[in-house]
Scaffold this motif. Sequence first.
Motif, PDB file in Angstrom:
ATOM      1  N   ALA A 121       0.696  -0.713   0.059  1.00  0.00           N
ATOM      2  CA  ALA A 121       0.025   0.369   0.003  1.00  0.00           C
ATOM      3  C   ALA A 121       0.977   1.471  -0.117  1.00  0.00           C
ATOM      4  O   ALA A 121       2.081   1.170   0.765  1.00  0.00           O
ATOM      5  N   LYS A 122       0.696   1.684  -0.670  1.00  0.00           N
ATOM      6  CA  LYS A 122       1.077   3.644  -0.755  1.00  0.00           C
ATOM      7  C   LYS A 122       1.259   4.033   1.031  1.00  0.00           C
ATOM      8  O   LYS A 122       0.275   3.455   1.831  1.00  0.00           O
ATOM      9  N   PRO A 123       2.536   4.488   1.574  1.00  0.00           N
ATOM     10  CA  PRO A 123       3.287   5.498   0.428  1.00  0.00           C
ATOM     11  C   PRO A 123       4.206   4.652  -0.593  1.00  0.00           C
ATOM     12  O   PRO A 123       5.051   5.897  -0.903  1.00  0.00           O
ATOM     13  N   ASP A 124       4.382   3.213  -0.447  1.00  0.00           N
ATOM     14  CA  ASP A 124       4.969   2.472  -1.106  1.00  0.00           C
ATOM     15  C   ASP A 124       5.069   2.172  -2.577  1.00  0.00           C
ATOM     16  O   ASP A 124       4.314   2.369  -2.993  1.00  0.00           O
ATOM     17  N   PRO A 125       6.220   3.016  -3.585  1.00  0.00           N
ATOM     18  CA  PRO A 125       6.164   3.469  -4.357  1.00  0.00           C
ATOM     19  C   PRO A 125       6.132   1.736  -5.131  1.00  0.00           C
ATOM     20  O   PRO A 125       6.330   2.437  -6.624  1.00  0.00           O
ATOM     21  N   THR A 126       5.907   1.111  -4.846  1.00  0.00           N
ATOM     22  CA  THR A 126       6.032  -0.299  -5.873  1.00  0.00           C
ATOM     23  C   THR A 126       5.100  -0.103  -6.816  1.00  0.00           C
ATOM     24  O   THR A 126       5.384  -0.049  -7.917  1.00  0.00           O
ATOM     25  N   ALA A 127       4.289   0.086  -6.939  1.00  0.00           N
ATOM     26  CA  ALA A 127       3.095   0.281  -7.360  1.00  0.00           C
ATOM     27  C   ALA A 127       2.852   1.036  -8.936  1.00  0.00           C
ATOM     28  O   ALA A 127       2.930   0.294  -9.815  1.00  0.00           O
ATOM     29  N   LEU A 128       3.101   1.866  -8.291  1.00  0.00           N
ATOM     30  CA  LEU A 128       3.477   3.403  -9.144  1.00  0.00           C
ATOM     31  C   LEU A 128       4.984   3.000 -10.627  1.00  0.00           C
ATOM     32  O   LEU A 128       4.597   3.028 -11.482  1.00  0.00           O
ATOM     33  N   LEU A 129       5.645   2.299  -9.708  1.00  0.00           N
ATOM     34  CA  LEU A 129       6.511   2.126 -10.478  1.00  0.00           C
ATOM     35  C   LEU A 129       6.376   0.695 -11.811  1.00  0.00           C
ATOM     36  O   LEU A 129       7.216   0.616 -12.365  1.00  0.00           O
ATOM     37  N   MET A 130       5.778  -0.131 -10.930  1.00  0.00           N
ATOM     38  CA  MET A 130       5.347  -1.376 -11.389  1.00  0.00           C
ATOM     39  C   MET A 130       4.765  -0.362 -12.965  1.00  0.00           C
ATOM     40  O   MET A 130       4.813  -0.961 -13.902  1.00  0.00           O
ATOM     41  N   ILE A 131       3.459   0.328 -12.924  1.00  0.00           N
ATOM     42  CA  ILE A 131       2.960   0.586 -13.960  1.00  0.00           C
ATOM     43  C   ILE A 131       3.429   1.717 -14.589  1.00  0.00           C
ATOM     44  O   ILE A 131       3.309   1.235 -16.105  1.00  0.00           O
ATOM     45  N   ALA A 132       4.854   2.346 -14.375  1.00  0.00           N
ATOM     46  CA  ALA A 132       5.606   3.286 -15.291  1.00  0.00           C
ATOM     47  C   ALA A 132       6.249   1.897 -16.498  1.00  0.00           C
ATOM     48  O   ALA A 132       7.163   2.118 -17.678  1.00  0.00           O
ATOM     49  N   THR A 133       6.692   0.712 -14.862  1.00  0.00           N
ATOM     50  CA  THR A 133       7.692   0.279 -16.508  1.00  0.00           C
ATOM     51  C   THR A 133       6.646  -0.546 -17.248  1.00  0.00           C
ATOM     52  O   THR A 133       7.635  -0.362 -18.006  1.00  0.00           O
ATOM     53  N   GLU A 134       5.501  -1.140 -17.142  1.00  0.00           N
ATOM     54  CA  GLU A 134       4.557  -1.745 -18.204  1.00  0.00           C
ATOM     55  C   GLU A 134       4.775  -0.869 -19.566  1.00  0.00           C
ATOM     56  O   GLU A 134       4.603  -0.871 -19.925  1.00  0.00           O
ATOM     57  N   TRP A 135       4.070   0.015 -18.729  1.00  0.00           N
ATOM     58  CA  TRP A 135       4.064   2.050 -19.307  1.00  0.00           C
ATOM     59  C   TRP A 135       5.183   1.679 -20.827  1.00  0.00           C
ATOM     60  O   TRP A 135       5.522   2.632 -21.686  1.00  0.00           O
ATOM     61  N   ARG A 136       7.096   2.004 -20.327  1.00  0.00           N
ATOM     62  CA  ARG A 136       8.110   1.956 -20.880  1.00  0.00           C
ATOM     63  C   ARG A 136       8.829   3.971 -20.526  1.00  0.00           C
ATOM     64  O   ARG A 136       9.214   4.141 -21.388  1.00  0.00           O
ATOM     65  N   LEU A 137       8.165   4.064 -19.520  1.00  0.00           N
ATOM     66  CA  LEU A 137       8.098   4.923 -18.904  1.00  0.00           C
ATOM     67  C   LEU A 137       9.201   5.555 -18.171  1.00  0.00           C
ATOM     68  O   LEU A 137       9.063   4.742 -17.352  1.00  0.00           O
ATOM     69  N   LYS A 138      10.044   6.415 -18.347  1.00  0.00           N
ATOM     70  CA  LYS A 138      11.111   6.751 -17.173  1.00  0.00           C
ATOM     71  C   LYS A 138       9.729   7.548 -15.828  1.00  0.00           C
ATOM     72  O   LYS A 138       8.897   8.457 -16.475  1.00  0.00           O
ATOM     73  N   PRO A 139       9.686   7.256 -14.670  1.00  0.00           N
ATOM     74  CA  PRO A 139       9.263   7.619 -13.615  1.00  0.00           C
ATOM     75  C   PRO A 139       8.605   9.053 -13.283  1.00  0.00           C
ATOM     76  O   PRO A 139       7.645   9.856 -13.445  1.00  0.00           O
ATOM     77  N   GLU A 140       9.902  10.433 -14.591  1.00  0.00           N
ATOM     78  CA  GLU A 140       9.704  11.268 -14.017  1.00  0.00           C
ATOM     79  C   GLU A 140       8.320  12.020 -15.385  1.00  0.00           C
ATOM     80  O   GLU A 140       7.775  12.886 -14.956  1.00  0.00           O
ATOM     81  N   GLN A 141       8.056  10.929 -16.560  1.00  0.00           N
ATOM     82  CA  GLN A 141       7.454  11.681 -17.371  1.00  0.00           C
ATOM     83  C   GLN A 141       6.146  10.176 -17.218  1.00  0.00           C
ATOM     84  O   GLN A 141       5.156  11.403 -17.778  1.00  0.00           O
ATOM     85  N   VAL A 142       5.632  10.230 -15.468  1.00  0.00           N
ATOM     86  CA  VAL A 142       4.339  10.146 -14.608  1.00  0.00           C
ATOM     87  C   VAL A 142       4.149  11.133 -14.288  1.00  0.00           C
ATOM     88  O   VAL A 142       4.834  11.911 -12.842  1.00  0.00           O
ATOM     89  N   MET A 143       2.493  11.216 -14.087  1.00  0.00           N
ATOM     90  CA  MET A 143       2.015  12.268 -12.858  1.00  0.00           C
ATOM     91  C   MET A 143       1.033  10.971 -12.151  1.00  0.00           C
ATOM     92  O   MET A 143       0.894  10.526 -12.634  1.00  0.00           O
ATOM     93  N   TYR A 144       1.485  11.422 -11.029  1.00  0.00           N
ATOM     94  CA  TYR A 144       0.380  10.370 -10.013  1.00  0.00           C
ATOM     95  C   TYR A 144      -0.476  11.617  -9.597  1.00  0.00           C
ATOM     96  O   TYR A 144      -0.352  12.665  -9.182  1.00  0.00           O
ATOM     97  N   VAL A 145      -1.751  11.954  -9.572  1.00  0.00           N
ATOM     98  CA  VAL A 145      -3.010  12.509  -8.873  1.00  0.00           C
ATOM     99  C   VAL A 145      -3.769  11.582  -7.454  1.00  0.00           C
ATOM    100  O   VAL A 145      -4.073  11.236  -8.404  1.00  0.00           O
ATOM    101  N   GLY A 146      -3.452  12.419  -6.074  1.00  0.00           N
ATOM    102  CA  GLY A 146      -4.090  11.853  -5.398  1.00  0.00           C
ATOM    103  C   GLY A 146      -4.624  13.193  -3.968  1.00  0.00           C
ATOM    104  O   GLY A 146      -3.941  14.000  -4.943  1.00  0.00           O
TER     105      GLY A 146
END
Length: 195
Positions: A121-146
């Motif tokens: 569960a958040k604030p652990d970043p694992t899930a966010l990084l999993m998605i960035a990897t799936e999308w083949r994007l660098k983390p800084e190219q992804v926005m997380y809205v919460g």
Amino acid sequence: MKNIKGVIFDLDGTLVSSSLDFQWLRQQVNCPDEDDILTFTAQLQDPYLKDRANSIIEQHELDDAHQANWIPGAKLFVDCLNQNNYPMAIVTRNFQQAAQIKIRNNAMPITRIITREEAPAKPDPTALLMIATEWRLKPEQVMYVGDFRYDVEAANNAGMHSCLYAPDELPDYAHQADQVIRHFDELTATLKSLN
């Protein structure tokens, strides 16, 4: 949003309304006010108490799921992202069944969902990084809205652009977010100006 290629959302209080009463939930499972309820429940040693606490939390989430509706402006922003072919995902602390009810009842065009069963569960970043990897994007190219501290911390821990949705009074951790919005129309207007 100029350098953003994909958007991940929190669910409750961000895309859909939520009436979860965490104070009541804490009382039901005897969780101290200063503890995170999911962490507290996971650390319970007694199997009976752990199962009981999880059942109470899940039932409350299911009840809440049937009442959840789009947050003002969120649907328009999601539709705008969809029209412009931005990949989208949801990372929520909900459990799978409750999350799916909210997504189905509100006809959300987002198919990639990570719940607490699939990643820490958040604030652990694992899930966010999993998605960035799936999308083949660098983390800084992804926005997380919460809409909560854990969302901002998870995005920052992942090296992503953190966007805090704060429609009411600004919380004391707002300064930790890269961006703060009061209404989703702000993001929609930015996206339209770029495209």
